[in-house]
Each structure stands twice: as C-alpha cells, then as structure tokens.
Design an enzyme around this catalytic site. Structure first.
Site, PDB file in Angstrom:
ATOM      1  N   PHE A 158       0.845  -1.198   0.000  1.00  0.00           N
ATOM      2  CA  PHE A 158       0.000   0.000   0.000  1.00  0.00           C
ATOM      3  C   PHE A 158       0.881   1.249   0.000  1.00  0.00           C
ATOM      4  CE2 PHE A 158      -2.652  -3.303   2.020  1.00  0.00           C
ATOM      5  CZ  PHE A 158      -3.770  -3.229   1.201  1.00  0.00           C
ATOM      6  N   CYS A 272      -0.781   2.085 -10.676  1.00  0.00           N
ATOM      7  CA  CYS A 272      -1.805   1.219 -10.078  1.00  0.00           C
ATOM      8  C   CYS A 272      -3.247   1.596 -10.373  1.00  0.00           C
ATOM      9  CB  CYS A 272      -1.620   1.188  -8.561  1.00  0.00           C
ATOM     10  SG  CYS A 272      -0.195   0.216  -8.058  1.00  0.00           S
TER      11      CYS A 272
END
Length: 480
Positions: A158, A272
């Site tokens: 993350f 992403c």
C-alpha cells in the site's frame, strides 16, 4: 538465519526489501531480477528509482544483509520466504485485452520457484494481482512440486510513491492473507514475525487469501474514485464560479469523509489506479456483475475527461490553435518526489497538444529525456512490461524539446502548463518568466500550485483547475 528472496527489483520490491533488511538485521535479504542493468544500478551509487530516503537505507544494509543479484535460481532455492514482485501489466491482446491483468511474468516466476526449490517455501504475492491469482500460482507449484510443500500468502503493498520509505517505516496496516489451514496459518505467522520487528501487532491484519487480494484492488479503486469525484466537481465549479479548493476543504472537514485525496488536478496517474480499476471491471464482468463493472468504469472515464478538458481549455484560450506555438510543460512525473511516469496525465496532455501541432518544451527535475520520448511514442500499457521487452523508441518526437531548467522551458513560450506539483514550481520567479514569454502569456495550472491572483497582477492570463475563470477564458469557452 531466515533467508528472504524477492523476485523483481522495481518500485515495490527494491524499497520493501531494503526496509525489511534494515529493520531485521538477523534476516538475509536478496533482491533478484533478470535485468542486468537494473541490478547493476541497485549495486551502484545511482539507484534505478528515485524515492526520498531510499538511498540511505540501501547504503546502510547493502553488502551486509541486503544483496542485489541476477542469480535468480541460487537465491530462490536458498530462501525460506520468496516474495514475488513482478509486473502485472494490462493485457494488450487476446482474452480480456485492455482490462485483464497479464500474468505472464507471474507464471514464469512461479515456474522458476517450482523448478529450483529443494525445500519447503512460503511464496508471497507482493505484486498487485487479480483476485484468485493465488489459486493459479498454487496449481502451478503443486503440480511441479516434486514433494516440496508451498504455502501461498497474499501481502499486498500500500505504498505511495514519493513517501514509500515513510510508508514502510510506519504503515497504516500490513495485510497478510493465507489459507485457513494449519499450514496456511503457520505461514501467516512466519511472515507476521518478520513485520513484527517494527510494526505494532494491532496493525498487522490477517485475512483469507481472497480478501487480501481484493482489498488491494478495492483500496486503489476507492482512492481513485475520490480523485475523480473532486475532478468532476472541479468542472462544475468552473461553470458556476465556485472554487474547488474551498468546496474540497468544506467537504473534507466532515469527519466521515476526511481531507485526503480531495485535491483537484489534471487527473490521476501512476502504475496502479487505472490498471487496478480495469482489473476490477474485468473481474466484475467475469462474475456476471455488469452494473458493478459500469460503476467502476466511470471513475476512469472522468479521469480521461479531465485530461481532455484541460487540453481543450489550453487550445480554446489561445485563439483555438496552438499550431507551431511553443508550450512549456512543467512537470512530467505523475506526482512530485518521484521520477515515475507510468500513466502520468502529462502523456495524454502532451499528446493532445502535439495533435494540434504545438511545439513542446518539457522540464521535470527527475525524468530523463529518453523516458519522456519513450512515453510519448509508446502504445498504451507497453510501459508496464520490463524495459527489455518494451518496444524501442522508433523515433523521437521532433516537436518536443526536453530541457533541464524551468526558465529555458518557458523562454519565448506562448503558454505554460503545470502538470506535476513539484515544490520548486511554487517558488519560481514568475515575473522573470512573464518577461521572457510571448504575449499574451498564459498559465494553465493543472495542479493548483500557483497564486493565480498574483500572476494575473503580473499580466498572465491564468487557468486554474476548478477555480473561478479569468474573464479572458469566459470569452473563449472550451468546446468539448
């Protein structure tokens, strides 16, 4: 001594393994990649990626318990835990083209692990992968196992580029998904023990495999959705005379919503967001959920709309033509504090202006001329394949000059576009820039970094995303 090997020395593998090595001196960490030039860069003084704080971490551990190597087989066979952090690009042809993830590199990594393993291993998905990838990897490993036991874990990253090292030092959460079997739970504990060297236990979350895989896609989709939401509002703000910064601040003070990811801009980029949402769309379609797929598609549509709206505004403001006009582009990376240009909005904005025959002069403090030229000549999604598999730039774009100074970029320009929010762009001498530009001189601020009123006092015609329009712009509306 526990040994960790990471296959893939990119934006995720390199920084993550460097921090694990720093925080776990008793663990030997090897990062392997088939790209000789990339590994050479990791072993040099000029690392292959720019990330604040990364160089210091690497130099502290490299050669002690952190190693970078092209000998994939040796390090994989010796490791107890193998992280796989290879590219999962969007497929460009075949079934699911334009949406589905291409798992070619993942599958070849799994086959290497199966081929060279002589002892039981924990295999950790670190790349962003579609839901149920672990099942496919499991099948490859078990059918080629030669009696060796493999446990598959999902441990999605993350990280935010530009703050990756801080994110690794102090994560919101570490997510580990595994099988709900004794072997799966034992593997989860082994990986948990690695992170527990520096991450508080209450921040290490454990789930089943599918929840971990889907949580990564969901997190990126929610973040991208927030950006598209505020960007959709920015168009309405311009139409009504509202100020998107004030609207976003008012909305963000609601504790249920919060202030993060509410900055209007020319659009989101990075490796992403778009890729993961396309992936989510494909998974929804495959599972018979067309309405859900359509919902997430809209997040990308708004992002594309924001970029084309920006280009239209530039062209319309400058008498509906930018042909042969010099336009300065300040910033090419998708965000500040990174040299990463994957899916950067600058690519589409530049291509839009080039389509109208503009001459571009581009300055970014971290992006090389070679990278910019490659980005402007590559097909969509080619960027996510390893460099040696990317098409070589067939030609450079002649209307593009890449310079190493903002003042050089803006000299004799008719207009300038700010496309990355680098701090230095806030502090430029705009009076000097104004004096060197053609008149009327235009500033198109795609990141809301400049003080528009101050620039107007100097004589600039200013367009800021989502802000009340300059009278000039009202007289020359952009036609979509």
């Amino acid at each position: 001594m526990v040994k960790i090997c990471c296959i893939g020395a990119g934006y995720v593998g390199g920084p993550t393994m460097a921090v694990i090595a720093l925080k776990c001196p008793s663990i030997e960490v090897a990062v392997v990649d088939i790209s000789v030039s990339r590994i050479a860069a990791w072993n040099s003084d000029q690392l292959p990626i720019y990330e604040p704080g990364l160089e210091g971490v690497v130099k502290q551990c490299r050669g002690t318990n952190l190693f970078f190597s092209t000998d994939v087989e040796k390090h994989v066979s010796e490791a107890d835990i193998v992280f796989v952090s290879v590219n999962t690009p969007t497929k460009t042809q075949g079934l699911g083209a334009g949406k589905a993830a291409d798992l070619t590199y993942w599958e070849s990594a799994a086959r290497v692990i199966a081929d060279v393993s002589k002892s039981d291993k924990i295999v950790v998905e670190k790349s962003t992968v579609p839901v149920k990838t672990a099942e496919a990897i499991e099948k490859i490993l078990t059918h080629n196992s030669k009696g060796i036991k493999f446990q598959i874990l999902s441990n999605p990253e993350f990280l935010a580029e530009g703050t990756a090292i801080q994110d690794l030092f102090n994560p919101d959460r570490v997510l580990i998904g595994g099988r709900e079997t004794p072997g799966g739970q034992k593997a989860i504990k082994a990986l948990k023990d690695v992170y527990a060297h520096w991450v508080p236990e209450d921040r290490i979350l454990t789930t089943n495999l599918w929840s971990a895989e889907l949580s990564k896609l969901a997190a990126n989709a929610f973040l991208a959705q927030r950006i598209s939401s505020v960007n959709a509002m920015s168009a309405l703000c311009e139409a009504t005379g509202a100020n998107v910064t004030q609207v976003a601040y008012a909305v963000g003070t609601d504790s249920r919503i919060g202030p993060k990811f509410l900055n209007a801009s020319v659009g989101f980029g990075g490796s992403c967001f778009q890729k993961d949402i396309l992936n989510l769309v494909y998974i929804c379609e495959c599972n018979g959920l067309p309405e859900v797929a359509e919902y997430w598609k809209q997040v990308i549509k708004i992002n594309d709309y924001q970029k084309s709206r920006f280009v239209n505004r530039v062209v319309a403001s400058m008498f509906n033509t930018v042909a042969r006009k010099k336009i300065a582009i300040l910033g090419f990376a998708f965000k500040k504090d990174t040299g990463d240009t994957r899916e950067t909005p600058a690519i589409d904005v530049c291509k839009g202006l080039l389509g109208d025959k503009a001459r571009l002069s581009i300055y970014d403090p971290q992006v090389t001329e070679d990278q910019i030229q490659r980005d402007l000549t590559m097909n969509k999604f080619d960027w996510d394949h390893p460099p040696h598999l990317q098409p070589m730039s067939p030609s450079t774009v002649k209307q593009v000059a890449v310079v190493w100074d903002a003042y050089e970029a803006t000299k004799d320009a008719h207009g300038l576009c700010i496309l990355t929010e680098w701090d230095e762009f806030k502090n430029l001498d705009y009076k000097r820039i104004y004096d060197s530009m053609q008149k009327p001189a235009f500033v198109f601020d795609g990141r809301n970094v400049v003080d528009a009123d101050k620039l107007r006092e100097m004589g600039f015609i200013v367009y800021s995303i989502g802000k009340p329009l300059d009278p000039w712009l009202k007289d020359m509306p952009a036609v979509a």
